[in-house]
Scaffold this motif. Structure first.
Motif, short mmCIF file in Angstrom:
data_model
loop_
_atom_site.label_atom_id
_atom_site.label_comp_id
_atom_site.label_asym_id
_atom_site.label_seq_id
_atom_site.Cartn_x
_atom_site.Cartn_y
_atom_site.Cartn_z
N ARG A 259 0.74 -1.24 0.01
CA ARG A 259 0.01 -0.11 -0.20
C ARG A 259 1.06 1.18 -0.06
O ARG A 259 2.00 1.20 0.41
CB ARG A 259 -0.99 -0.05 1.27
N LEU A 260 0.54 2.32 -0.49
CA LEU A 260 1.26 3.55 -0.79
C LEU A 260 1.43 4.34 0.58
O LEU A 260 2.67 4.95 0.67
CB LEU A 260 0.63 4.19 -1.62
N GLU A 261 0.68 4.25 1.54
CA GLU A 261 1.10 4.56 2.92
C GLU A 261 1.99 3.89 3.72
O GLU A 261 2.72 4.61 4.56
CB GLU A 261 -0.37 4.59 3.62
N MET A 262 2.45 2.94 3.31
CA MET A 262 3.72 1.91 3.86
C MET A 262 5.12 2.77 3.74
O MET A 262 5.30 3.42 2.90
CB MET A 262 3.70 0.52 3.30
N PRO A 263 6.06 2.49 4.59
CA PRO A 263 7.12 3.18 4.37
C PRO A 263 7.97 2.76 3.29
O PRO A 263 7.69 1.54 2.67
CB PRO A 263 8.07 2.70 5.69
N THR A 264 8.65 3.68 2.71
CA THR A 264 9.40 3.31 1.47
C THR A 264 10.16 1.88 1.45
O THR A 264 10.38 1.05 0.67
CB THR A 264 10.33 4.48 1.02
N GLU A 265 10.80 1.78 2.77
CA GLU A 265 11.68 0.71 2.85
C GLU A 265 10.97 -0.76 2.71
O GLU A 265 11.53 -1.63 2.28
CB GLU A 265 12.42 0.77 4.46
N GLN A 266 9.65 -0.62 3.38
CA GLN A 266 8.81 -1.89 3.20
C GLN A 266 8.27 -2.05 1.71
O GLN A 266 8.46 -3.30 1.27
CB GLN A 266 7.79 -1.58 4.23
N ILE A 267 8.10 -1.05 1.10
CA ILE A 267 7.67 -1.36 -0.31
C ILE A 267 8.80 -1.93 -1.28
O ILE A 267 8.64 -2.96 -1.67
CB ILE A 267 6.97 -0.10 -0.81
N VAL A 268 9.77 -1.29 -0.86
CA VAL A 268 11.03 -1.97 -1.67
C VAL A 268 11.43 -3.20 -1.26
O VAL A 268 11.73 -4.24 -2.30
CB VAL A 268 12.35 -1.12 -1.72
N ALA A 269 11.15 -3.51 0.10
CA ALA A 269 11.75 -4.96 0.42
C ALA A 269 10.51 -5.85 -0.30
O ALA A 269 10.90 -7.09 -0.52
CB ALA A 269 11.45 -5.14 2.18
N ASN A 270 9.12 -5.63 -0.22
CA ASN A 270 8.25 -6.40 -0.92
C ASN A 270 8.68 -6.82 -2.31
O ASN A 270 8.41 -7.76 -2.99
CB ASN A 270 6.87 -5.86 -0.58
N LEU A 271 9.07 -5.52 -3.14
CA LEU A 271 9.19 -5.66 -4.57
C LEU A 271 10.49 -6.68 -4.72
O LEU A 271 10.39 -7.44 -5.48
CB LEU A 271 9.60 -4.39 -5.02
#
Length: 331
Positions: free
Chosen positions: A253-265
Motif C-alpha cells: 500500500r502506498l501509505e507504507m514506508p518506502t523501505e517496506q515497499i522496496v523490500a516486498n518488491l
C-alpha cells in the motif's frame, strides 16, 4: 413463315428495285466488304520484345534501393519542463526514487493514501533454440503484509494428530479421501490445497480438477511441515504469468514506508527469477511500478536482479588460478 415470304417478295421486286430504291445497286457495289466480306486474318505473329540485360531486378535489390526513412536516435534528457515525450527516451528511476514520486503524486492529486502499489514485470521466456519457459504461477510470503485478508487453505491428511495441528494453524478444511467427492462436485471451494506425502497416491482423481493448485513439492504445497505450508498459503501473495510473458501483481500500500515497499518488491522479483536459470541471461526485461491512480514509472534494474552469475565467475576464476599454481608443483 416470315423469312420465305420476305425472300419471295425480294425476288419479285429484284428487276424493279432500281425504281423503288434508286442508287441501291451502286451503294452495294461500292462497299461490298461491309456486307459479307470477313476481315483478313493475321498472317504473322508479332515479334516478342527482347529484354534488356539487367532489366530484371530481384525484389531484394529493389527494396534496397528504396529510400528508407531515417529515424533519428531519441535524446536522453529534455532541457525544458515542457517537451514532446516521443522525442526522448523513457526515463528510468531507482526504486526508492520511484516510490517517492508515487507518494508525491498522491499528495498532489489528493487521492487515497491507502491505495495499492502494483508492478508490471515483463519477462524473457526464451531458452535454448526454440524452447521457452512455460507460463507459471507462484505464491511468495512477503516480509511486510499489506492486507488483513487470509486465504482459505484445505489440508489433506488422514493422521489425527496432523489434522489437529492443521486446525490449530488456521486450516479452513481438514480431511482425507472423503473430501474428494465434495471437491469434484464443487461443494468445497477454497483458495489453496496442501497435503502430506502419505495421502498423495489417493488424490490422483483430483489432478485434472485442481490443475496448477494440485499439491506438489515444487510449489511447497506438499510436505510434513504443516504450519509452514499453512503460513505460506494463508498469508502469501499469488502471482500468475499472463499473455505468456507478463506478470501483474500488487505488492504493498502506498501509505507504507518506502523501505517496506522496496523490500516486498525485491522479494517478488527474486522469487520470479528462480523460474529460469541465470545462465540464459536476465529473466526480467522491464519493470514498471505504479499506484492505483498514477502513471507507470520505469525502474532501473541495476541492483534489483540476483547477482549469482558474478559469484560463479569469481569461483571459476579462483579455481583456474589454483590449477595454474598446482601445475608447476606437480611437474
Amino acid at each position: 413463315m416470315a423469312a420465305p415470304a420476305g425472300r419471295c417478295l425480294w425476288r419479285a421486286l429484284a428487276p424493279r428495285r432500281g425504281w423503288i430504291f434508286p442508287g441501291l445497286d451502286q451503294r452495294l457495289a461500292a462497299a461490298p466488304a461491309l456486307v459479307s466480306v470477313p476481315p483478313p486474318g493475321r498472317l504473322y505473329a508479332a515479334a516478342a520484345k527482347t529484354a534488356k540485360k539487367g532489366s530484371r531486378k530481384t525484389k531484394q535489390e529493389e527494396t534496397k534501393k528504396k529510400q528508407v526513412t531515417k529515424r533519428w536516435p531519441l535524446m536522453s534528457k529534455p532541457v525544458d519542463d515542457v517537451y514532446l515525450t516521443w522525442y526522448y527516451e523513457r526515463p528510468s528511476y531507482d526504486v526508492e526514487e520511484a516510490v517517492g514520486m508515487l507518494k508525491k503524486f498522491q499528495e498532489l492529486d489528493f487521492t487515497n493514501p491507502k491505495q495499492y502499489v502494483y508492478i508490471n514485470v515483463f519477462l524473457d521466456m526464451a531458452l535454448q533454440k526454440k524452447k521457452k519457459v512455460d507460463p507459471f504461477a507462484s505464491t511468495v510470503l512477503l516480509p511486510y503484509r499489506f492486507t488483513d485478508e487470509m486465504n482459505k487453505v484445505l489440508v489433506f491428511t488422514e493422521n489425527e494428530q496432523e489434522a489437529e495441528i492443521a486446525r490449530e494453524n488456521g486450516a479452513a478444511v481438514v480431511g482425507g479421501v472423503e473430501l474428494i467427492k465434495w471437491i469434484l462436485e464443487d461443494e468445497i471451494q477454497v483458495d489453496f490445497y496442501v497435503a502430506v506425502p502419505a495421502i498423495m497416491p489417493k488424490l490422483i482423481p483430483l489432478r485434472n480438477k485442481l490443475k496448477r493448485k494440485y499439491p506438489s513439492t515444487k510449489k511447497k504445497s506438499m510436505g510434513h511441515d504443516i504450519p509452514k505450508m499453512l503460513q505460506l498459503y494463508r498469508e502469501g501473495l499469488e502471482y500468475v504469468v499472463e499473455d505468456e510473458s507478463l506478470i501483474k501483481t500488487r505488492i504493498a500500500r502506498l501509505e507504507m514506508p518506502t523501505e517496506q515497499i522496496v523490500a516486498n518488491l525485491r522479494t517478488v522479483i527474486h522469487d520470479i527469477c528462480t523460474f529460469k536459470p541465470l545462465t540464459y541471461g536476465p529473466f526480467v526485461q522491464k519493470l514498471v511500478i505504479r499506484s492505483s491512480t498514477s502513471e507507470g514509472l520505469l525502474l532501473n534494474l541495476d541492483g534489483l536482479l540476483p547477482q549469482v552469475e558474478k559469484v560463479e565467475e569469481e569461483k571459476n576464476a579462483e579455481d583456474d588460478e589454483e590449477k595454474h599454481v598446482q601445475e608447476p608443483v606437480s611437474t
